[in-house]
Scaffold this motif. Structure first.
Motif, PDB file in Angstrom:
ATOM      1  N   PHE A 164       0.830  -1.196   0.000  1.00  0.00           N
ATOM      2  CA  PHE A 164       0.000   0.000   0.000  1.00  0.00           C
ATOM      3  C   PHE A 164       0.870   1.254   0.000  1.00  0.00           C
ATOM      4  O   PHE A 164       0.597   2.215  -0.723  1.00  0.00           O
ATOM      5  N   ALA A 165       1.938   1.232   0.798  1.00  0.00           N
ATOM      6  CA  ALA A 165       2.826   2.399   0.855  1.00  0.00           C
ATOM      7  C   ALA A 165       3.521   2.621  -0.479  1.00  0.00           C
ATOM      8  O   ALA A 165       3.703   3.760  -0.906  1.00  0.00           O
ATOM      9  N   PHE A 166       3.927   1.537  -1.158  1.00  0.00           N
ATOM     10  CA  PHE A 166       4.539   1.691  -2.475  1.00  0.00           C
ATOM     11  C   PHE A 166       3.556   2.284  -3.471  1.00  0.00           C
ATOM     12  O   PHE A 166       3.905   3.140  -4.273  1.00  0.00           O
ATOM     13  N   ARG A 167       2.304   1.849  -3.434  1.00  0.00           N
ATOM     14  CA  ARG A 167       1.303   2.394  -4.352  1.00  0.00           C
ATOM     15  C   ARG A 167       1.035   3.865  -4.038  1.00  0.00           C
ATOM     16  O   ARG A 167       0.801   4.661  -4.940  1.00  0.00           O
ATOM     17  N   THR A 168       1.050   4.224  -2.774  1.00  0.00           N
ATOM     18  CA  THR A 168       0.833   5.612  -2.379  1.00  0.00           C
ATOM     19  C   THR A 168       2.009   6.477  -2.810  1.00  0.00           C
ATOM     20  O   THR A 168       1.831   7.635  -3.175  1.00  0.00           O
ATOM     21  N   ALA A 169       3.209   5.913  -2.789  1.00  0.00           N
ATOM     22  CA  ALA A 169       4.404   6.689  -3.122  1.00  0.00           C
ATOM     23  C   ALA A 169       4.416   7.129  -4.575  1.00  0.00           C
ATOM     24  O   ALA A 169       5.014   8.150  -4.896  1.00  0.00           O
ATOM     25  N   VAL A 170       3.784   6.388  -5.457  1.00  0.00           N
ATOM     26  CA  VAL A 170       3.786   6.796  -6.861  1.00  0.00           C
ATOM     27  C   VAL A 170       2.729   7.846  -7.150  1.00  0.00           C
ATOM     28  O   VAL A 170       2.693   8.403  -8.232  1.00  0.00           O
ATOM     29  N   ASN A 171       1.881   8.144  -6.183  1.00  0.00           N
ATOM     30  CA  ASN A 171       0.869   9.187  -6.330  1.00  0.00           C
ATOM     31  C   ASN A 171       1.555  10.545  -6.190  1.00  0.00           C
ATOM     32  O   ASN A 171       2.188  10.821  -5.178  1.00  0.00           O
ATOM     33  N   PRO A 172       1.454  11.437  -7.167  1.00  0.00           N
ATOM     34  CA  PRO A 172       2.150  12.725  -7.086  1.00  0.00           C
ATOM     35  C   PRO A 172       1.623  13.644  -5.984  1.00  0.00           C
ATOM     36  O   PRO A 172       2.283  14.614  -5.636  1.00  0.00           O
ATOM     37  N   ALA A 173       0.459  13.346  -5.422  1.00  0.00           N
ATOM     38  CA  ALA A 173      -0.087  14.195  -4.370  1.00  0.00           C
ATOM     39  C   ALA A 173       0.626  13.993  -3.035  1.00  0.00           C
ATOM     40  O   ALA A 173       0.469  14.791  -2.121  1.00  0.00           O
ATOM     41  N   GLY A 230       9.871  10.390  -0.736  1.00  0.00           N
ATOM     42  CA  GLY A 230      11.079   9.673  -0.328  1.00  0.00           C
ATOM     43  C   GLY A 230      10.892   8.952   0.986  1.00  0.00           C
ATOM     44  O   GLY A 230      11.315   7.806   1.145  1.00  0.00           O
ATOM     45  N   PHE A 231      10.240   9.598   1.940  1.00  0.00           N
ATOM     46  CA  PHE A 231       9.980   8.973   3.236  1.00  0.00           C
ATOM     47  C   PHE A 231       9.061   7.774   3.089  1.00  0.00           C
ATOM     48  O   PHE A 231       9.298   6.725   3.682  1.00  0.00           O
ATOM     49  N   VAL A 232       8.033   7.902   2.280  1.00  0.00           N
ATOM     50  CA  VAL A 232       7.073   6.813   2.085  1.00  0.00           C
ATOM     51  C   VAL A 232       7.748   5.626   1.407  1.00  0.00           C
ATOM     52  O   VAL A 232       7.535   4.477   1.786  1.00  0.00           O
ATOM     53  N   VAL A 233       8.587   5.893   0.418  1.00  0.00           N
ATOM     54  CA  VAL A 233       9.288   4.809  -0.273  1.00  0.00           C
ATOM     55  C   VAL A 233      10.246   4.109   0.688  1.00  0.00           C
ATOM     56  O   VAL A 233      10.323   2.873   0.717  1.00  0.00           O
ATOM     57  N   ALA A 234      10.970   4.878   1.495  1.00  0.00           N
ATOM     58  CA  ALA A 234      11.892   4.273   2.457  1.00  0.00           C
ATOM     59  C   ALA A 234      11.129   3.459   3.497  1.00  0.00           C
ATOM     60  O   ALA A 234      11.542   2.339   3.843  1.00  0.00           O
ATOM     61  N   LEU A 235      10.032   3.988   3.978  1.00  0.00           N
ATOM     62  CA  LEU A 235       9.215   3.264   4.947  1.00  0.00           C
ATOM     63  C   LEU A 235       8.652   1.988   4.331  1.00  0.00           C
ATOM     64  O   LEU A 235       8.670   0.924   4.955  1.00  0.00           O
ATOM     65  N   ALA A 236       8.187   2.085   3.100  1.00  0.00           N
ATOM     66  CA  ALA A 236       7.645   0.907   2.426  1.00  0.00           C
ATOM     67  C   ALA A 236       8.724  -0.150   2.230  1.00  0.00           C
ATOM     68  O   ALA A 236       8.462  -1.348   2.373  1.00  0.00           O
ATOM     69  N   ALA A 237       9.932   0.254   1.922  1.00  0.00           N
ATOM     70  CA  ALA A 237      11.025  -0.708   1.742  1.00  0.00           C
ATOM     71  C   ALA A 237      11.360  -1.405   3.048  1.00  0.00           C
ATOM     72  O   ALA A 237      11.561  -2.624   3.080  1.00  0.00           O
ATOM     73  N   VAL A 238      11.382  -0.664   4.141  1.00  0.00           N
ATOM     74  CA  VAL A 238      11.667  -1.261   5.448  1.00  0.00           C
ATOM     75  C   VAL A 238      10.554  -2.217   5.854  1.00  0.00           C
ATOM     76  O   VAL A 238      10.805  -3.329   6.335  1.00  0.00           O
ATOM     77  N   VAL A 239       9.323  -1.801   5.649  1.00  0.00           N
ATOM     78  CA  VAL A 239       8.182  -2.652   5.997  1.00  0.00           C
ATOM     79  C   VAL A 239       8.177  -3.912   5.138  1.00  0.00           C
ATOM     80  O   VAL A 239       7.951  -5.017   5.642  1.00  0.00           O
ATOM     81  N   ALA A 240       8.454  -3.767   3.852  1.00  0.00           N
ATOM     82  CA  ALA A 240       8.483  -4.935   2.966  1.00  0.00           C
ATOM     83  C   ALA A 240       9.605  -5.889   3.368  1.00  0.00           C
ATOM     84  O   ALA A 240       9.413  -7.114   3.373  1.00  0.00           O
ATOM     85  N   LEU A 241      10.759  -5.370   3.734  1.00  0.00           N
ATOM     86  CA  LEU A 241      11.864  -6.219   4.169  1.00  0.00           C
ATOM     87  C   LEU A 241      11.518  -6.946   5.464  1.00  0.00           C
ATOM     88  O   LEU A 241      11.765  -8.151   5.599  1.00  0.00           O
ATOM     89  N   ALA A 242      10.916  -6.235   6.409  1.00  0.00           N
ATOM     90  CA  ALA A 242      10.486  -6.871   7.663  1.00  0.00           C
ATOM     91  C   ALA A 242       9.442  -7.945   7.392  1.00  0.00           C
ATOM     92  O   ALA A 242       9.441  -9.006   8.036  1.00  0.00           O
ATOM     93  N   ALA A 243       8.569  -7.694   6.445  1.00  0.00           N
ATOM     94  CA  ALA A 243       7.537  -8.673   6.102  1.00  0.00           C
ATOM     95  C   ALA A 243       8.150  -9.937   5.526  1.00  0.00           C
ATOM     96  O   ALA A 243       7.777 -11.051   5.907  1.00  0.00           O
ATOM     97  N   VAL A 244       9.096  -9.782   4.633  1.00  0.00           N
ATOM     98  CA  VAL A 244       9.742 -10.952   4.032  1.00  0.00           C
ATOM     99  C   VAL A 244      10.486 -11.748   5.089  1.00  0.00           C
ATOM    100  O   VAL A 244      10.398 -12.980   5.131  1.00  0.00           O
ATOM    101  N   VAL A 245      11.205 -11.066   5.974  1.00  0.00           N
ATOM    102  CA  VAL A 245      11.927 -11.766   7.046  1.00  0.00           C
ATOM    103  C   VAL A 245      10.949 -12.494   7.958  1.00  0.00           C
ATOM    104  O   VAL A 245      11.182 -13.652   8.337  1.00  0.00           O
TER     105      VAL A 245
END
Length: 83
Positions: free
Chosen positions: A37-46, A51-66
């Protein structure tokens, strides 16, 4: 191979220790959904903090995979070690 009754199988599958491992798996899947969801939100220009949303999404996705991988390995290890 010995026969295992359905009652014994259900008792094993709903043991407290197995429920903890299931919670790790479910938590990992929830984190994965949040990351997507955060990755999809990050591509929204609004979004102002893209950058913060993409970084947060990457951390959350990595934690999810682990969490998902460790949960699967833990369940498999428990099942194999107790069989």
């Amino acid at each position: 191979m010995s026969s295992v009754s359905a009652r014994e199988a259900l008792r094993y599958a709903t043991d407290d220790e197995m429920l903890k491992l299931y919670a790790v798996l479910v938590g990992g899947w929830v984190l994965l959904l949040v990351g997507q969801f955060a990755f999809r939100t990050a591509v929204n220009p609004a979004v102002t903090f893209v950058g913060f949303v993409v970084a947060l999404a990457a951390v959350v996705a990595l934690a999810a995979v682990v969490a998902v991988v460790s949960g699967v390995v833990a369940v498999a290890y428990k099942v194999l070690s107790e069989s």
